[in-house]
Every structure is written in C-alpha cells, then in structure tokens.
Motif scaffolding. Sequence first.
Motif, PDB file in Angstrom:
ATOM      1  N   LEU A 326      -2.457   8.583   6.651  1.00 55.31           N
ATOM      2  CA  LEU A 326      -1.551   8.556   7.807  1.00 55.31           C
ATOM      3  C   LEU A 326      -0.114   8.868   7.399  1.00 55.31           C
ATOM      4  CD1 LEU A 326      -2.952   5.396   9.624  1.00 55.31           C
ATOM      5  CD2 LEU A 326      -3.548   7.807   9.979  1.00 55.31           C
ATOM      6  N   PHE A 327       0.388   8.183   6.386  1.00 54.31           N
ATOM      7  CA  PHE A 327       1.758   8.423   5.912  1.00 54.31           C
ATOM      8  C   PHE A 327       1.881   7.801   4.531  1.00 54.31           C
ATOM      9  CE2 PHE A 327       1.714   4.703   8.660  1.00 54.31           C
ATOM     10  CZ  PHE A 327       2.237   3.718   7.841  1.00 54.31           C
ATOM     11  N   SER A 328       2.913   8.221   3.840  1.00 54.78           N
ATOM     12  CA  SER A 328       3.228   7.652   2.529  1.00 54.78           C
ATOM     13  C   SER A 328       4.558   6.933   2.610  1.00 54.78           C
ATOM     14  CB  SER A 328       3.283   8.751   1.466  1.00 54.78           C
ATOM     15  OG  SER A 328       4.300   9.694   1.780  1.00 54.78           O
ATOM     16  N   ALA A 329       4.657   5.788   1.921  1.00 50.66           N
ATOM     17  CA  ALA A 329       5.859   4.960   1.952  1.00 50.66           C
ATOM     18  C   ALA A 329       6.323   4.659   0.545  1.00 50.66           C
ATOM     19  CB  ALA A 329       5.604   3.668   2.717  1.00 50.66           C
ATOM     20  N   THR A 330       7.636   4.664   0.354  1.00 59.43           N
ATOM     21  CA  THR A 330       8.255   4.359  -0.932  1.00 59.43           C
ATOM     22  C   THR A 330       9.265   3.235  -0.737  1.00 59.43           C
ATOM     23  OG1 THR A 330       8.023   6.659  -1.622  1.00 59.43           O
ATOM     24  CG2 THR A 330       9.532   5.289  -2.881  1.00 59.43           C
ATOM     25  N   SER A 335       3.784  -7.706  -1.034  1.00 60.90           N
ATOM     26  CA  SER A 335       3.362  -8.492   0.132  1.00 60.90           C
ATOM     27  C   SER A 335       3.844  -7.897   1.459  1.00 60.90           C
ATOM     28  CB  SER A 335       3.876  -9.925   0.020  1.00 60.90           C
ATOM     29  OG  SER A 335       5.305  -9.935  -0.069  1.00 60.90           O
ATOM     30  N   ASP A 336       4.425  -6.738   1.422  1.00 59.21           N
ATOM     31  CA  ASP A 336       4.988  -6.163   2.651  1.00 59.21           C
ATOM     32  C   ASP A 336       3.902  -5.647   3.580  1.00 59.21           C
ATOM     33  OD1 ASP A 336       7.533  -6.717   1.918  1.00 59.21           O
ATOM     34  OD2 ASP A 336       7.981  -4.722   1.126  1.00 59.21           O
ATOM     35  N   ARG A 337       4.098  -5.901   4.855  1.00 54.62           N
ATOM     36  CA  ARG A 337       3.266  -5.330   5.888  1.00 54.62           C
ATOM     37  C   ARG A 337       4.125  -4.420   6.761  1.00 54.62           C
ATOM     38  NH1 ARG A 337      -0.215 -10.477   8.019  1.00 54.62           N
ATOM     39  NH2 ARG A 337       1.855 -11.419   8.006  1.00 54.62           N
ATOM     40  N   ILE A 338       3.567  -3.300   7.140  1.00 58.46           N
ATOM     41  CA  ILE A 338       4.297  -2.298   7.926  1.00 58.46           C
ATOM     42  C   ILE A 338       4.067  -2.584   9.397  1.00 58.46           C
ATOM     43  CG2 ILE A 338       4.545   0.150   8.406  1.00 58.46           C
ATOM     44  CD1 ILE A 338       3.524   0.692   5.575  1.00 58.46           C
ATOM     45  N   ARG A 339       5.153  -2.751  10.122  1.00 54.07           N
ATOM     46  CA  ARG A 339       5.108  -3.104  11.538  1.00 54.07           C
ATOM     47  C   ARG A 339       5.079  -1.836  12.382  1.00 54.07           C
ATOM     48  NH1 ARG A 339       7.433  -7.784  14.287  1.00 54.07           N
ATOM     49  NH2 ARG A 339       7.865  -8.492  12.168  1.00 54.07           N
ATOM     50  N   LEU A 340       4.133  -1.789  13.319  1.00 55.80           N
ATOM     51  CA  LEU A 340       4.036  -0.634  14.221  1.00 55.80           C
ATOM     52  C   LEU A 340       4.517  -0.977  15.624  1.00 55.80           C
ATOM     53  CD1 LEU A 340       3.104   2.344  14.272  1.00 55.80           C
ATOM     54  CD2 LEU A 340       0.898   1.525  15.131  1.00 55.80           C
ATOM     55  N   ALA A 341       4.002  -2.057  16.212  1.00 55.41           N
ATOM     56  CA  ALA A 341       4.402  -2.455  17.559  1.00 55.41           C
ATOM     57  C   ALA A 341       4.114  -3.927  17.744  1.00 55.41           C
ATOM     58  CB  ALA A 341       3.668  -1.629  18.616  1.00 55.41           C
ATOM     59  N   VAL A 342       4.822  -4.538  18.706  1.00 55.07           N
ATOM     60  CA  VAL A 342       4.677  -5.953  19.016  1.00 55.07           C
ATOM     61  C   VAL A 342       4.275  -6.080  20.479  1.00 55.07           C
ATOM     62  CG1 VAL A 342       5.841  -8.186  19.161  1.00 55.07           C
ATOM     63  CG2 VAL A 342       6.354  -6.621  17.273  1.00 55.07           C
ATOM     64  N   MET A 343       3.176  -6.790  20.724  1.00 51.94           N
ATOM     65  CA  MET A 343       2.666  -7.020  22.070  1.00 51.94           C
ATOM     66  C   MET A 343       2.924  -8.470  22.473  1.00 51.94           C
ATOM     67  SD  MET A 343       1.260  -4.284  20.725  1.00 51.94           S
ATOM     68  CE  MET A 343       0.206  -5.010  19.486  1.00 51.94           C
ATOM     69  N   ASP A 568      -3.202  -1.893   0.433  1.00 55.48           N
ATOM     70  CA  ASP A 568      -3.618  -2.614  -0.785  1.00 55.48           C
ATOM     71  C   ASP A 568      -2.977  -1.983  -2.015  1.00 55.48           C
ATOM     72  OD1 ASP A 568      -5.214  -4.223   0.782  1.00 55.48           O
ATOM     73  OD2 ASP A 568      -6.954  -2.879   0.583  1.00 55.48           O
ATOM     74  N   ASP A 569      -2.947  -2.742  -3.085  1.00 57.89           N
ATOM     75  CA  ASP A 569      -2.484  -2.263  -4.395  1.00 57.89           C
ATOM     76  C   ASP A 569      -1.088  -1.652  -4.324  1.00 57.89           C
ATOM     77  OD1 ASP A 569      -4.962  -3.045  -5.379  1.00 57.89           O
ATOM     78  OD2 ASP A 569      -5.850  -1.055  -5.025  1.00 57.89           O
ATOM     79  N   THR A 570      -0.195  -2.347  -3.603  1.00 57.45           N
ATOM     80  CA  THR A 570       1.184  -1.878  -3.510  1.00 57.45           C
ATOM     81  C   THR A 570       1.947  -2.274  -4.769  1.00 57.45           C
ATOM     82  OG1 THR A 570       1.146  -2.106  -1.109  1.00 57.45           O
ATOM     83  CG2 THR A 570       3.302  -1.947  -2.159  1.00 57.45           C
ATOM     84  N   LYS A 571       2.619  -1.301  -5.390  1.00 51.98           N
ATOM     85  CA  LYS A 571       3.395  -1.549  -6.608  1.00 51.98           C
ATOM     86  C   LYS A 571       4.866  -1.274  -6.326  1.00 51.98           C
ATOM     87  CE  LYS A 571      -0.411  -0.431  -9.750  1.00 51.98           C
ATOM     88  NZ  LYS A 571      -0.866   0.412 -10.887  1.00 51.98           N
ATOM     89  N   GLU A 572       5.690  -2.116  -6.895  1.00 52.60           N
ATOM     90  CA  GLU A 572       7.133  -2.038  -6.642  1.00 52.60           C
ATOM     91  C   GLU A 572       7.679  -0.675  -7.039  1.00 52.60           C
ATOM     92  OE1 GLU A 572      10.552  -3.769  -5.128  1.00 52.60           O
ATOM     93  OE2 GLU A 572       8.645  -4.807  -5.396  1.00 52.60           O
ATOM     94  N   GLY A 573       8.353  -0.002  -6.079  1.00 57.33           N
ATOM     95  CA  GLY A 573       9.039   1.255  -6.359  1.00 57.33           C
ATOM     96  C   GLY A 573       8.164   2.480  -6.354  1.00 57.33           C
ATOM     97  N   ASP A 582      -6.232   0.589   6.442  1.00 58.54           N
ATOM     98  CA  ASP A 582      -5.190  -0.409   6.195  1.00 58.54           C
ATOM     99  C   ASP A 582      -4.661  -1.039   7.475  1.00 58.54           C
ATOM    100  OD1 ASP A 582      -5.278   0.051   3.437  1.00 58.54           O
ATOM    101  OD2 ASP A 582      -3.904   1.764   3.624  1.00 58.54           O
ATOM    102  N   VAL A 583      -5.187  -0.634   8.640  1.00 58.30           N
ATOM    103  CA  VAL A 583      -4.688  -1.183   9.888  1.00 58.30           C
ATOM    104  C   VAL A 583      -5.027  -2.660   9.992  1.00 58.30           C
ATOM    105  CG1 VAL A 583      -6.757  -0.641  11.235  1.00 58.30           C
ATOM    106  CG2 VAL A 583      -4.537  -0.777  12.372  1.00 58.30           C
TER     107      VAL A 583
END
Length: 846
Positions: A326-330, A335-343, A568-573, A582-583
Amino acid sequence: MSDATGQKPPRATRRPTGPKAAKAQTEAKQPTAPRQPNPPAPKLERGTVTLATWRDLAVITVLSAIGIWGFAPAFSDNGYLLAGLGGLIVGTGAAYLSHLLRLNAFFTGLGAIALYFLFGSALAMPGYALFAVLPSLTTLRGLALGAVFGWNDMLTLAAPVGAPDYITVLPYAAAWLVGLVSTVLVLRWLPRKDRSAGRLALLLLGPLTLYLLSVLYGTGTPFLAAVRGIAFAILALLWLGWRRGTATNASLQQRRGINRTKLVGSAIVATAAILIAAVAGSILVPAPESRFVLRDEVVPPFDPQDYPSPLSGFRKYTKDLGDTELFSATGLSASDRIRLAVMDSYDGRLWDVSGAEQQTDGSGSFRLVGDELPAPNLIDSSAGRSVSITVEGYSGVWLPVVGYPETITLPTEPTDTTQDLRYNAETATTVITSGVDKGYGYSFTSSVQDEFSDEDLGNVPVAAVELPLVERVPDVVAAKAAEYVGSAANPIDQLRAMEQAIKINGFLSHGLASDSVPSRAGHGADRIEELFTRNQMIGDEEQFAAAFALMARSLGYPARVVMGFAPDDTKEGEPVTVTGDDVTAWVEVPFEKVGWVSFTPTPDEKEIPQDQNPKPKTEPQPQVRQPPRAEKPDDDLLTEVDINDSEDDEKNDDAFTVPLWVWVLAGAIGIPLLLYLVPLLIVAAIKRRRMRRRLDAPTADARAAGAWDELLDRYAEAGYLLPETGTRRMVAVNLGGQVEPLRASGTDTDAPAENAGGIATLTRLAHGADEAVFAGRDASDGHIDELWQTTESSTGAAAAAVGWWRRQKSKFRIHSSRTVTERLTAPGTTQRRRASSRHQTDRGKK
C-alpha cells in the motif's frame, strides 16, 4: 391759505423730542460703513490638500487600524497586521495620486489595482516574494485568489489561521479597498459641500466595516473588545463633533467661545463613553459560547458523509489487498500504529466519521489547513516523530498519519494539492479531497500520545467529552458489558476487564477460505448480536473493536473506533512497507489530563473449536397433494430489474457543482443589482421616449419649445426648484442663479470656460426658444439643433454641480407637467398664433 404764488405752504411737522430722538439724530449724523460681502471661497490649485483634509484622513486611518487590529485572534502571527496596515497605506496612496493627477474613475481603479499587485507581495506574502519584496508568479496568484476565495476559506480554517499561503491577503485586500474608497471620498467628495453630520458619518462606513469584519471573522473569544470599542467610539464622536461646521465668519472672541464649548463637550463625551462601556460592557457582553461569529455558522466544505465509512471496507484489505504494498513509511518506531480514520458515530449499521451536523467537541470538524496543523485539546505527549510516506497501491481521500501531526509538507508537483488538505485536530484524521494515488509522497512531524500504566490511571476519571449518540444498539451489548465488568470499580479496571474478556473468549477469523471457521463481515446491529449470541465469539478486528466501543458507550464512556495499520518488524529509522494484512482497528477512550488511551480487544491467533451443538434432525413430513398452479399474466412473471446507474452517478459526481457560497454571494449582489437596474432602465426608457417625441415634433416651433421643456424637466429631476410662473427669460435667470453658486463652491478646477448651465447660457436658450415660437416664421434646422445642443450642455453642467446622491436620485425621477409652452404649442394653437401675427402686420402697413 396760500402764498402769492397760489400754492399752499408746506405743513409744519413736529420734531420728536426726548433722549431716544437725540440718540437717533446722533447715530444718523455718523457715517455708516458699507457692508462688505463675504469673500468667496478661494479656488484650490490642482491636487491641493488642506490641513483639515489631512486631519480627516488621519482619523479615518486610525479608525481603520483599530478595525484591522481585531483580526488578531484569527491569525497565528502578526503578519496580518503588516498586511492590513500596508493595504490601508497602499489604498490611501492610490487615491491621493488619483487626486493629484486628476484621474477619472476608470484610471483611478486601474492604478489602484496595479499598486495592489505591486506592493502586495512584500506586504501580504513576503515569504513567497522575490527577495521578499518583488512580485512572483506565486504571489500574483495568491493576491488574486486571496481577494476572491480568501473570504470563504477564512471561515473554514481552524483558528488561529496559519495557511494557506494567501490567507493574509484577506486583511490586505479589505484594508486596501477601504483606504481607497475612504480617501477618494475625503479628497473629492467631502469638500464639495458643507460638512454635515450625515456626510461625515458616511466616511465612517469603511472603518466600521473593517471593525465588523474582524468580529464576524474572529473567534468566540473577543479580542480587547472594551478597549477597541471605546477607542473607536470616542475618536469617531469627537471627530464628528469638531469637524461638523466651521466658524470662518465668527470673530476671534466667538471662536474662542466655540472652541471652549467643544472642549467641554468632548470631555463629557469621552467620560460618558468610558463609563457607559464599563458599566454596560460587564452586563451586555455575551458569553463566549453565545458570541456570533461566522466560522461557527458555516458548514465545512468537506463532509465525510459523502464518502463510505473506512471501517466498512475493512475486509477489502484482508481479502483483496492482503499482499499488496500500500505505501512505504520512514521514521516509525517499533510500537507505532498508523492512523487512517476515526469513527465516533454509530447508527445501527456501521461506525462512521461524524458528519457536519453531528460534529461535537470530541470529533471537531474538518477544516482547511496549511503547513502548520492545529493541536488537539486533549493530549499528553513527550515524544515526536518525523515521518515520510510514499504511496504505492493505496488510494483514497484518507491520508495515513502517525500520532497527532503538527506540520505537514505536501507535494506541489505535478499538481499542487495544498488547497485540498482538510484536518480534524481532535481525531488527527487527515483528508486530501482530491485523493492520492501511486507515487504521491508527503512528510510530517507529529506528537505521539504517551502510554500510561493501569496503576497510573487508577484514580483518573474519564474525560467529559461529548460524542455523537449511538443508535439501535442490541440489548445484549449492555448485558455483556455488565457481565464482563463484574466487580471492577474504576473506569480503567472496567475497560480492561472487558478488553480481557473479549480476548479470552473471542476467536480471530478474517473470513478467508484458509480460516477453519470463516466469519461474516460487517458490524451492524445484527452482526454484533450474532457475535455475542453464538457459541463461539468469532470475528476480526472490525467486529471486536466495534463491539468493545459499544460496550464502553453502554457504561457511559465516550469511546471511538480507530482504523489504521500496525506493520510488523518495524525497525527504527528504516523504511517499512505496509500491506493489506497490516490493517487493524482499535478503540480509544479519553482520560482527564492524560489524553486518549488505546484499547486493543483483538484476540490472539488460536485454534477455533468446532461447534459441538448437533444440528437438529429433519423429520419426514406427510406428502400433501398441491393444488394446480394458477395461470398468471405474463407481466406478473417478470421481476423488476435494477438498472445500473453507476456510470451516470460517476458522471454526475464528476460534473461541476457551484458551491453554496457562490449562490449566496450571487444572490446578495445580484438581487440588489436587479432592484437597482430594472427601475433605472424603465425610467431611462421613458425619458428617452419623451425626448424623442419632442425631437420628432411635426413643426419647428414645437421642437424649439421641446428643447426648453426638456431642460426644465431635467433641472427639476436634478432637484432644482422651478418657478411656478414667469417667462422663459425669468425662469432662465432663476435656474441659472441656482446653478452658479453650486459650481462656485465645487473644487473642480477643470470646468469648461463656457458657463454652461449659468444665467447667460440659459438666457440665450430662452431667447432662442421665444424667437422660434413667437417669430411667426419657421426656424431653421440649424437653429433648432443649436437649441438642443445648448440644452444638453446646460443640463449636464447642472447635474455635475449637484452632489452624487442627487444625481443618483435624478435617474429615478420623471418630471412631466404640462407647461405654458406646451399649451401654446398644442394642436391648432400655432395656426391661430400665426394668423393673428399676420393680421397685426397688415394693420401696421395700413
């Protein structure tokens, strides 16, 4: 008796005696000084500005500056003040140059617009100007867009406003226009007449408009209302009192007395204004929540109800996009979770983002923002993130973010999407109304909510946050919530007890073919009831989060559902690739002075036991002979076919729709314009027909008389008084005597040398009309044309001599009365007059 000449001697008169008679004789012997007429007002040289006019400009400028100052709560820095005061100076300077060069209205407006764009870059958008001074394509575009669309954007911005880049153009353009119009009135309109209270008060409309705009475009918290209001009122009242009327013909002693009276009156007015404002201000000033500001009344342009709920498409990610990047993040932490929308609203069918009519203090509203984003009211953060995201297979209007963004940088190439950004500060939900697709990249900095242990939250109450009500909730939800809570007393223990109960009793299933027991999608009331009533509680993050939030609501806690991604397996930087697998979804509940605490009621992956309840055996039923099938018309055998209107809907969605504010603006301008133009055109047509009837009269004397009658009608329509009786020459002297003083009191030094509209011109016109009517012979066409030309020039000069307001009223007046000349030139009268003239001539020859 008579003397020798036979005439009676003059009768002796008795002279008065006494002190009064002696005083009268003494005064009669003293020479009487001739009375000197009042000297005429001196003609001003071209572009000359008196000291009184400069004082008027100074007062108008200070009052306008007080109005501009009121925009402070709506802007994030003092850049608005530089833009507003700069616009005021630019507008005033443009009007002064117009007066100095004696430009007409067209060139005045053209020059003012040129100065607007020339200096606007340095004053309103210095960060985008070349060398912070010179105009650039960006500043020219911003100056144009800000003047047109800034009024609407300002109302949808979250105060204090820091973006878009052209937002400071709003005070610049408003002050520029007020300075231009006010200065033109002070320099060209005010000196033409006596400075009455009404004329002076009209000049206060510009500063008063700026003052009202700062209130309407401000926030619920007033900005120095007492100080600004008292200062504005005192300065305006004192200026009206001192400026109205002059004592040019008074003696020095009288002037001193008048000035002393004005000083005492000014002190009384100032003291009364301060006392009234101090007493009435504390009583009449409304509370901040009842203060009327436009931003609270305008519906935001983005309505999330126009889009499907993000949570309704949860299964699309797990079933169709499970392996899709879907996308790549740096810049993420482990422990971060990516927020998409709040209901935060539930209607029995699904959890959804609350719409414009349901916005509360917990959900806020989606507003136009720029690079700097507003902060939420409830957050406790000690950590931040700097994240960059590049879109691959993801598409939609909901922009993935981490935490609560503070600043955001969007791409401007190949298309600029900064004007499409909408942000909800309370839910950290970010929207790009134009949508994102592959290759779209952006970066942001954000604050992340701190995590607290249950011990830290043991004595912390849940925050009193208002959320939209939930509707059509199954009764089993409240029963299960009471069952799971048990003996827990404080809020955090109750919420954790429900979370643990769901994790223990629930089984995770995404509804895939590989799942041992597939689960049904959706989270409507029937699906939530099924979740709690079946032998096994089977579902995925969508159902468990929806059910947990409803249980928390049944206990009175303001819970909301958040949908996003947990890679999963998120590494710093290091960059992380997010896929559909991952949803996830979780629940947030606010705690006082802490923020929104996350709860994840999703069970771990474990084996789902088979349902042990045997299915009921089917018992054979006795066969019953069925009656013969009745024949039915062919129409009854046809079923209704649903026509797929998706393509038409897409076409309609892509069609351009005019925004509501455009219709409101068009109505506010168009309706008064029609009310002005329609009567104006009707009256103009009537006047045109009247003039053509006189020009096309069958005889020369009637056309000559028509020229004179046309002049009388136009003079009467311009507000001049017509004498009831008198010859044409007497009327000409009367009307010319009314015009000449008005022309002498004006400041127009470019008047033509010919005294058009004066006594001499009107007398020649009256003599020419009399000659054509009473000479007994037909006047030449050249003579008639000359009379009509004189009429046109005289009426034009007479109209120019009066004020602007009288000229406007004259356009709606129709003066039509049967004059003496019309009766003289009635059918049959001309022939009798000519016969009488020939008869008198013949008698003279005899």
